[in-house]
Design a protein around this motif. Structure first.
Motif, PDB file in Angstrom:
ATOM      1  N   GLU A  20     -30.760 -16.011 -32.162  1.00 28.35           N
ATOM      2  CA  GLU A  20     -30.164 -16.947 -31.207  1.00 28.35           C
ATOM      3  C   GLU A  20     -29.241 -17.944 -31.925  1.00 28.35           C
ATOM      4  O   GLU A  20     -28.146 -18.264 -31.433  1.00 28.35           O
ATOM      5  N   LEU A  21     -29.673 -18.424 -33.072  1.00 27.18           N
ATOM      6  CA  LEU A  21     -28.866 -19.372 -33.838  1.00 27.18           C
ATOM      7  C   LEU A  21     -27.587 -18.714 -34.356  1.00 27.18           C
ATOM      8  O   LEU A  21     -26.505 -19.315 -34.323  1.00 27.18           O
ATOM      9  N   LEU A  37     -17.304 -25.563 -37.095  1.00 27.72           N
ATOM     10  CA  LEU A  37     -18.740 -25.283 -37.046  1.00 27.72           C
ATOM     11  C   LEU A  37     -19.506 -26.257 -37.925  1.00 27.72           C
ATOM     12  O   LEU A  37     -19.140 -26.503 -39.066  1.00 27.72           O
ATOM     13  N   SER A  38     -20.564 -26.823 -37.378  1.00 31.35           N
ATOM     14  CA  SER A  38     -21.492 -27.634 -38.174  1.00 31.35           C
ATOM     15  C   SER A  38     -22.895 -27.378 -37.653  1.00 31.35           C
ATOM     16  O   SER A  38     -23.086 -26.961 -36.507  1.00 31.35           O
ATOM     17  N   LEU A  39     -23.888 -27.624 -38.482  1.00 30.53           N
ATOM     18  CA  LEU A  39     -25.260 -27.389 -38.065  1.00 30.53           C
ATOM     19  C   LEU A  39     -25.670 -28.361 -36.961  1.00 30.53           C
ATOM     20  O   LEU A  39     -26.411 -27.985 -36.045  1.00 30.53           O
ATOM     21  N   ASN A  58     -30.281 -23.338 -44.919  1.00 29.16           N
ATOM     22  CA  ASN A  58     -30.285 -24.570 -45.711  1.00 29.16           C
ATOM     23  C   ASN A  58     -28.928 -25.262 -45.759  1.00 29.16           C
ATOM     24  O   ASN A  58     -28.766 -26.282 -46.417  1.00 29.16           O
ATOM     25  N   GLY A  59     -27.951 -24.722 -45.057  1.00 28.14           N
ATOM     26  CA  GLY A  59     -26.633 -25.338 -45.014  1.00 28.14           C
ATOM     27  C   GLY A  59     -25.642 -24.455 -44.265  1.00 28.14           C
ATOM     28  O   GLY A  59     -25.975 -23.332 -43.849  1.00 28.14           O
ATOM     29  N   LEU A  63     -25.519 -20.243 -43.172  1.00 29.75           N
ATOM     30  CA  LEU A  63     -25.307 -19.796 -41.798  1.00 29.75           C
ATOM     31  C   LEU A  63     -24.109 -18.852 -41.716  1.00 29.75           C
ATOM     32  O   LEU A  63     -24.170 -17.809 -41.059  1.00 29.75           O
ATOM     33  N   LEU A  64     -23.031 -19.198 -42.406  1.00 33.65           N
ATOM     34  CA  LEU A  64     -21.833 -18.353 -42.387  1.00 33.65           C
ATOM     35  C   LEU A  64     -22.103 -16.985 -43.009  1.00 33.65           C
ATOM     36  O   LEU A  64     -21.548 -15.975 -42.559  1.00 33.65           O
TER      37      LEU A  64
END
Length: 204
Positions: A20-21, A37-39, A58-59, A63-64
């Motif tokens: 989902e994330l 994009l940011s967390l 963790n950052g 994620l990318l």
């Protein structure tokens, strides 16, 4: 009268939340690009606490990396589709044209010497092997890696460039059809399969 309580949100399994994330990040990148994009923004968009995001990544770079992997697999999903080669090619072209920001990430990975071709395109070895088995004897001198790399670029990058730089009046559907037919013709000209669409490499 006692008020009914709002049922608590279901606690999702780790993998389900993780996907989902990633897909939420994909949607944000499609709208804003990677720079947008940011967390914290992802947490707001999905209505989750930031600690949930950091539990999985963790950052932003982590994620990318996951988004890149997800996109590579989505691009290669064409090979799990039922139907003939034209449908698989159409899927690949459409995915690329509808997700330009993700394709920018994919191209960066494709050009990165530290990232393997298999990571960038998970079906690479299967496709090259399949074409090898179907190649007619008179075309055995063809370098299959060069051949398929040209086909891949023709499917993923060329249609958007053709539409945006050379023929701006052409619709997406017209562009997809045009390039599908051209790629099928190139397979036939190279001796892979025959002129019928269903006989072009099954895994393409």
């Amino acid at each position: 009268m006692q008020k009914s309580k709002t049922p608590p949100e279901r606690i999702r399994p780790y993998h389900e939340r993780h996907v989902e994330l990633i897909t939420g990040a994909v949607r944000l990148i499609s709208k804003r690009g990677t720079a947008g994009l940011s967390l914290s923004l992802l947490a707001r968009e999905l209505g989750v606490d930031r600690t949930t995001i950091y539990y999985h990544f963790n950052g932003k770079e982590a994620l990318l990396r996951e988004v890149r992997s997800w996109s590579a697999n989505e691009l290669a999903k064409a090979f799990s589709l039922a139907g003939d080669a034209s449908e698989r090619i159409r899927y690949t072209i459409r995915y690329a044209m509808e997700n330009p920001e993700l394709i920018k990430l994919w191209v960066n990975d494709l050009m990165d010497p530290d990232i393997t071709i298999q990571e960038t395109y998970p079906m690479w070895h299967n496709i090259v092997e399949n074409i090898t088995l179907q190649l007619r004897p008179e075309y055995q001198q063809i370098d299959l890696e060069i051949f398929f790399l040209n086909m891949l670029v023709s499917s993923v990058i060329s249609p958007s460039v053709y539409q945006s730089k050379l023929h701006k009046g052409l619709s997406t559907e017209e562009t997809i059809t045009l390039f599908t037919d051209q790629i099928l013709s190139m397979f036939t000209a190279a001796g892979v399969g025959s002129a019928t669409r269903s006989s072009v490499p099954h895994n393409y």
